[in-house]
Design an enzyme around this catalytic site. Structure first.
Site, short mmCIF file in Angstrom:
data_model
loop_
_atom_site.label_atom_id
_atom_site.label_comp_id
_atom_site.label_asym_id
_atom_site.label_seq_id
_atom_site.Cartn_x
_atom_site.Cartn_y
_atom_site.Cartn_z
N GLU A 19 -38.07 -22.46 6.92
CA GLU A 19 -37.20 -21.69 7.92
C GLU A 19 -38.33 -20.67 8.72
O GLU A 19 -39.05 -20.20 7.88
CB GLU A 19 -36.07 -20.94 7.06
N LYS A 53 -27.96 -23.68 11.42
CA LYS A 53 -27.50 -22.92 10.31
C LYS A 53 -26.01 -22.62 10.39
O LYS A 53 -25.92 -22.02 11.57
CB LYS A 53 -28.42 -21.86 9.93
N CYS A 57 -32.03 -21.70 3.62
CA CYS A 57 -32.15 -20.48 2.93
C CYS A 57 -30.55 -20.09 2.29
O CYS A 57 -30.18 -20.71 1.46
CB CYS A 57 -32.48 -19.42 3.72
#
Length: 536
Positions: A284, A344, A394
């Site tokens: 990321e 995301k 994440c």
């Protein structure tokens, strides 16, 4: 003699005794989390907390003791949230999370009056975790009991019921131990009543059944080297110029680091020192320069992909036409350039975006540093040379739903690209790695963690860490990983176990309320509080 002394102390100073015990319970729960391998402290912490909150007193007392335990748990668990922004956000988040442990204390005090109470109290814990993982702002699952069990006996249960079943198993073991202790304390000096004997046998069975089930299921987990076919995957950890919130002010340096380490791997492949990967995974934020808008960034990524001879999953920040941003993973395949991407979907409040920005600006000068990210859509799968890869970026990996869509869409390999540079040299990266290990077992897939500054890891479908990088140095992990199409029970049933646990808790609370009303065991104030909790 010891029992008499303990009884005297608890009788003379009941509030102080319970308060101290609640703090001890919270510290035991904290101690069970990575990087410490002391997973067995979690059921012990639940045992102590159950003994504290279960009783015939007011429900608000159960809430208070639970809240105190929650502070002792979350304050030492979450200091990484305030490393670079000061203690206020850290302490505020810890306090909010402690409220949910207080909610558990309230529910435990109520359902702890029912027959078979160890079961109901364990279910109450899972329900409190569900509430915390859902509300507000999408929830905050960090600190679920399951996330401290990556090295323990309970991990294999994730393949049956995911994180909710693991948390339930830990909680039930703890409540069973509490019941056994209470049964032992209730024994007469000269005789062992039949009722006490039955109670202690039931408690003993409750205590051992879940750990034994976990050990048995451990033998059924997939062989981490076996699958439908095998591919070679590389995870690149380019590292960052410096840690902290300002790391992305040198975003070109971060991109250069990942390009450089990828080219080094390419030279090692050419020299016969490393195996050529079929796909390369960057972390990321490995390109915070939007490569769809910046020709220089695109050229660098294209060059790296062409030199390694494989598509790269690039973690990039993309700028939208309305100046909002998306946290994306793009498949970049050499001269062909960008292909599929995962935006995301579960974005971090107070980091990637700030709810109620004008309000929170009053409390911290860092409020305006929160991003303007927007959530993406899609099924969470990207294809690299035809390989379906499920992505949870994440923060997403903490949520049960993160990989659910990807698994339904046919993901055969999982990855969790992450950027932990913003949390410094803290325990956060190890806590998150444990979540990835649980997800690998939950879905029966190999999982690749690529982190900007570490820890990057290759995780087998049995939750084992096959390779791991050190922190704060450039690294490349290369591994042969199996692709799988078969699904675990947990993947097939999805969120059903947790919904059943929550429904059973609500039923138990209603039954306890009615039971207390008929016997006069619940006063009117507590009944109103409980009704508000059930309705709310």
């Amino acid at each position: 003699m010891v029992r008499e002394r303990l009884s005297a102390v608890s009788t003379r100073y009941p509030v102080l005794w319970r308060a101290v015990a609640a703090i001890v319970a919270g510290l035991l729960l904290f101690g069970s989390f990575p990087p410490r391998p002391w997973w067995f402290l979690a059921p012990l912490g639940i045992t102590v907390l159950t003994l504290v909150v279960r009783g015939s007193g007011r429900l608000r007392a159960g809430f208070g003791y639970g809240f105190l335990a929650g502070l002792a748990f979350f304050v030492p668990l979450l200091p990484w949230t305030g490393i670079y922004v000061g203690p206020l956000p850290w302490l505020a988040l810890s306090t909010v999370c402690a409220v949910y442990i207080g909610l558990f204390g309230l529910m435990a005090r109520l359902v702890g009056r029912l027959p078979g109470w160890p079961l109901w109290v364990a279910l109450a814990w899972v329900t409190a975790e569900w509430v915390r993982s859902s509300f507000p702002f999408g929830g905050f699952p960090w600190g679920r009991l399951a996330f401290g069990q990556a090295d323990g006996w309970f991990l294999s249960l994730a393949s049956i019921g995911g994180a909710p079943l693991v948390s339930f198993a830990v909680a039930l073991t703890g409540t069973g131990a509490a019941a056994l202790i209470l049964a032992a304390l209730s024994m007469g000096a000269d005789q062992f009543a039949t009722s006490s004997r039955i109670a202690s046998v039931t408690a003993a069975v409750t205590l051992v059944i879940m750990p034994i089930a976990g050990l048995i299921l451990g033998a059924t987990l997939p062989d981490p080297d076996q699958g439908d076919r095998t591919i070679t995957v590389a995870a690149i950890q380019g590292s960052v110029p410096r840690l902290g919130l300002d790391f992305n002010s040198q975003r070109r340096a971060v991109l250069d680091n990942h390009v450089r380490r990828t080219k080094e791997l390419a030279r090692a492949v050419e020299a016969g020192q490393a195996k050529k990967p079929d796909v390369v995974i960057w972390p990321e934020n490995s390109s915070d320069i939007d490569p769809l808008r910046n020709a220089d960034a695109a050229a660098l990524i294209t060059e790296a992909s062409a030199q390694i001879g494989a598509p790269i999953l690039v973690g990039a920040v993309l700028v939208n036409s309305d100046r909002t941003t998306t946290n994306s993973v793009i498949v970049w395949n050499g001269a062909a350039g960008p292909g599929e991407r995962h935006d995301k979907k579960i974005i971090q409040p107070f980091g990637e975006y700030l709810p109620m920005r004008s309000f929170f600006r009053l409390f911290s000068e860092y409020a305006d540093r929160a991003g303007y990210f927007v959530p993406g859509h899609g099924d969470g799968v990207v294809h690299a040379d035809g390989i379906p890869i499920g992505v949870a970026t994440c923060y997403e990996v903490a949520f049960d739903r993160a990989f659910e869509d990807a698994m339904r869409a046919g993901a055969q390999l999982l990855t969790a690209p992450t950027n932990n540079a913003t949390f410094g040299d803290s325990e956060m990266t190890y806590q998150q790695l444990a979540m990835s290990r649980l997800r690998a077992v939950e879905h029966g897939r190999a999982l690749v963690v690529a982190a900007t500054s570490g820890v990057s890891a290759i995780i087998g479908a049995d939750g084992s860490v096959r390779q791991e990088s050190p922190q704060f140095v450039p690294a490349a992990l290369v591994a042969d990983l199996p692709l799988r199409t078969s699904n675990t029970v947990a993947t097939r049933v999805g969120p059903a176990p947790e919904r059943v646990f929550v429904a059973l808790t609500v039923v138990a609370m209603v039954a306890a309320l009615r039971r207390g009303r008929s016997s006069g065991g619940v006063n009117e104030t507590d009944r109103k509080v409980l009704k508000a909790e059930i309705v709310g």
